[in-house]
Write a protein that holds these residues in place. Structure first.
Motif, PDB file in Angstrom:
ATOM      1  N   GLU A   1      13.012   0.789  -6.386  1.00 24.08           N
ATOM      2  CA  GLU A   1      13.407   0.103  -5.157  1.00 24.08           C
ATOM      3  C   GLU A   1      12.832   0.803  -3.929  1.00 24.08           C
ATOM      4  O   GLU A   1      12.411   0.147  -2.974  1.00 24.08           O
ATOM      5  CB  GLU A   1      14.928   0.038  -5.046  1.00 24.08           C
ATOM      6  N   ILE A   2      12.802   2.126  -3.959  1.00 26.81           N
ATOM      7  CA  ILE A   2      12.237   2.888  -2.845  1.00 26.81           C
ATOM      8  C   ILE A   2      10.743   2.591  -2.716  1.00 26.81           C
ATOM      9  O   ILE A   2      10.240   2.359  -1.615  1.00 26.81           O
ATOM     10  CB  ILE A   2      12.484   4.393  -3.037  1.00 26.81           C
ATOM     11  N   ILE A   3      10.053   2.559  -3.850  1.00 20.29           N
ATOM     12  CA  ILE A   3       8.612   2.261  -3.836  1.00 20.29           C
ATOM     13  C   ILE A   3       8.366   0.845  -3.328  1.00 20.29           C
ATOM     14  O   ILE A   3       7.441   0.606  -2.543  1.00 20.29           O
ATOM     15  CB  ILE A   3       8.006   2.481  -5.240  1.00 20.29           C
ATOM     16  N   LYS A   4       9.219  -0.094  -3.728  1.00 23.27           N
ATOM     17  CA  LYS A   4       9.073  -1.477  -3.268  1.00 23.27           C
ATOM     18  C   LYS A   4       9.263  -1.571  -1.752  1.00 23.27           C
ATOM     19  O   LYS A   4       8.503  -2.257  -1.051  1.00 23.27           O
ATOM     20  CB  LYS A   4      10.084  -2.373  -3.982  1.00 23.27           C
ATOM     21  N   LYS A   5      10.271  -0.863  -1.219  1.00 26.85           N
ATOM     22  CA  LYS A   5      10.504  -0.878   0.231  1.00 26.85           C
ATOM     23  C   LYS A   5       9.341  -0.238   0.982  1.00 26.85           C
ATOM     24  O   LYS A   5       8.930  -0.732   2.031  1.00 26.85           O
ATOM     25  CB  LYS A   5      11.812  -0.153   0.565  1.00 26.85           C
ATOM     26  N   LEU A   6       8.825   0.864   0.441  1.00 29.05           N
ATOM     27  CA  LEU A   6       7.677   1.507   1.072  1.00 29.05           C
ATOM     28  C   LEU A   6       6.459   0.587   1.051  1.00 29.05           C
ATOM     29  O   LEU A   6       5.713   0.514   2.034  1.00 29.05           O
ATOM     30  CB  LEU A   6       7.344   2.832   0.369  1.00 29.05           C
ATOM     31  N   ALA A   7       6.253  -0.116  -0.055  1.00 32.70           N
ATOM     32  CA  ALA A   7       5.111  -1.040  -0.160  1.00 32.70           C
ATOM     33  C   ALA A   7       5.245  -2.187   0.834  1.00 32.70           C
ATOM     34  O   ALA A   7       4.243  -2.636   1.411  1.00 32.70           O
ATOM     35  CB  ALA A   7       5.008  -1.575  -1.584  1.00 32.70           C
TER      36      ALA A   7
ATOM     37  N   SER B   1       0.229   2.172  -6.303  1.00 33.73           N
ATOM     38  CA  SER B   1       0.048   3.338  -7.186  1.00 33.73           C
ATOM     39  C   SER B   1       0.064   4.637  -6.386  1.00 33.73           C
ATOM     40  O   SER B   1       0.594   5.652  -6.849  1.00 33.73           O
ATOM     41  CB  SER B   1      -1.251   3.211  -7.978  1.00 33.73           C
ATOM     42  N   ASP B   2      -0.510   4.619  -5.172  1.00 37.57           N
ATOM     43  CA  ASP B   2      -0.485   5.811  -4.323  1.00 37.57           C
ATOM     44  C   ASP B   2       0.935   6.125  -3.868  1.00 37.57           C
ATOM     45  O   ASP B   2       1.340   7.291  -3.836  1.00 37.57           O
ATOM     46  CB  ASP B   2      -1.388   5.624  -3.099  1.00 37.57           C
ATOM     47  N   LEU B   3       1.690   5.095  -3.506  1.00 35.67           N
ATOM     48  CA  LEU B   3       3.082   5.304  -3.093  1.00 35.67           C
ATOM     49  C   LEU B   3       3.913   5.867  -4.249  1.00 35.67           C
ATOM     50  O   LEU B   3       4.781   6.721  -4.046  1.00 35.67           O
ATOM     51  CB  LEU B   3       3.690   4.000  -2.584  1.00 35.67           C
ATOM     52  N   LYS B   4       3.621   5.386  -5.455  1.00 31.59           N
ATOM     53  CA  LYS B   4       4.328   5.884  -6.629  1.00 31.59           C
ATOM     54  C   LYS B   4       4.023   7.363  -6.848  1.00 31.59           C
ATOM     55  O   LYS B   4       4.925   8.168  -7.120  1.00 31.59           O
ATOM     56  CB  LYS B   4       3.931   5.065  -7.854  1.00 31.59           C
ATOM     57  N   LYS B   5       2.759   7.749  -6.687  1.00 30.75           N
ATOM     58  CA  LYS B   5       2.368   9.150  -6.848  1.00 30.75           C
ATOM     59  C   LYS B   5       3.030  10.023  -5.780  1.00 30.75           C
ATOM     60  O   LYS B   5       3.497  11.128  -6.069  1.00 30.75           O
ATOM     61  CB  LYS B   5       0.848   9.300  -6.751  1.00 30.75           C
TER      62      LYS B   5
END
Length: 95
Positions: A6-12, A21-25
Motif C-alpha cells: 500500500e505504501i508503494i502504491k501511494k508513492l507511485a 520497481s525503483d520505489l519498491k527497492k
C-alpha cells in the motif's frame, strides 16, 4: 497500519515519474537499514516525524495474569517509538 504494498502504491500515485520497481527497492532499502540499525542498538530518527530507539529490558520474574503462575522472562531489547511534537499535533488536531 499500512502494508508495504500500500505504501508503494501511494508513492507511485504521488510520484508518477518514478518506476514502481525503483520505489519498491527504495522502501526495501529503507526498512532494511532501519532494521539493521536497531539490531546494532542504534537510534533511528526521522526529523519532525518519529524516532525509534532500542531499549534494554533486564531479565525478571513476571507472572501469567490468567493463572497467576510465576514466569521467568529473559533479558531482551524492545523498540521504543516516539512521535515528534509537530507530528503529534498534526495527528490530534481536529478538522
Amino acid at each position: 497500519m499500512s502494508k508495504k504494498s500500500e505504501i508503494i502504491k501511494k508513492l507511485a500515485n504521488n510520484y508518477p515519474n518514478f518506476l514502481r520497481s525503483d520505489l519498491k527497492k527504495i522502501t526495501e532499502i529503507f526498512i532494511l537499514e532501519v532494521r539493521n540499525s536497531l539490531k546494532r542498538h542504534e537510534r533511528v530518527e526521522l526529523r519532525d516525524v518519529f524516532s525509534l530507539e532500542p531499549k534494554y529490558q533486564k531479565a525478571r520474574i513476571s507472572r501469567n495474569p490468567r493463572t497467576n503462575e510465576k514466569v521467568y522472562v529473559k533479558d531482551k531489547y524492545s523498540v521504543l517509538f516516539r512521535s515528534s511534537k509537530m507530528w503529534s499535533k498534526k495527528i490530534n488536531e481536529k478538522e
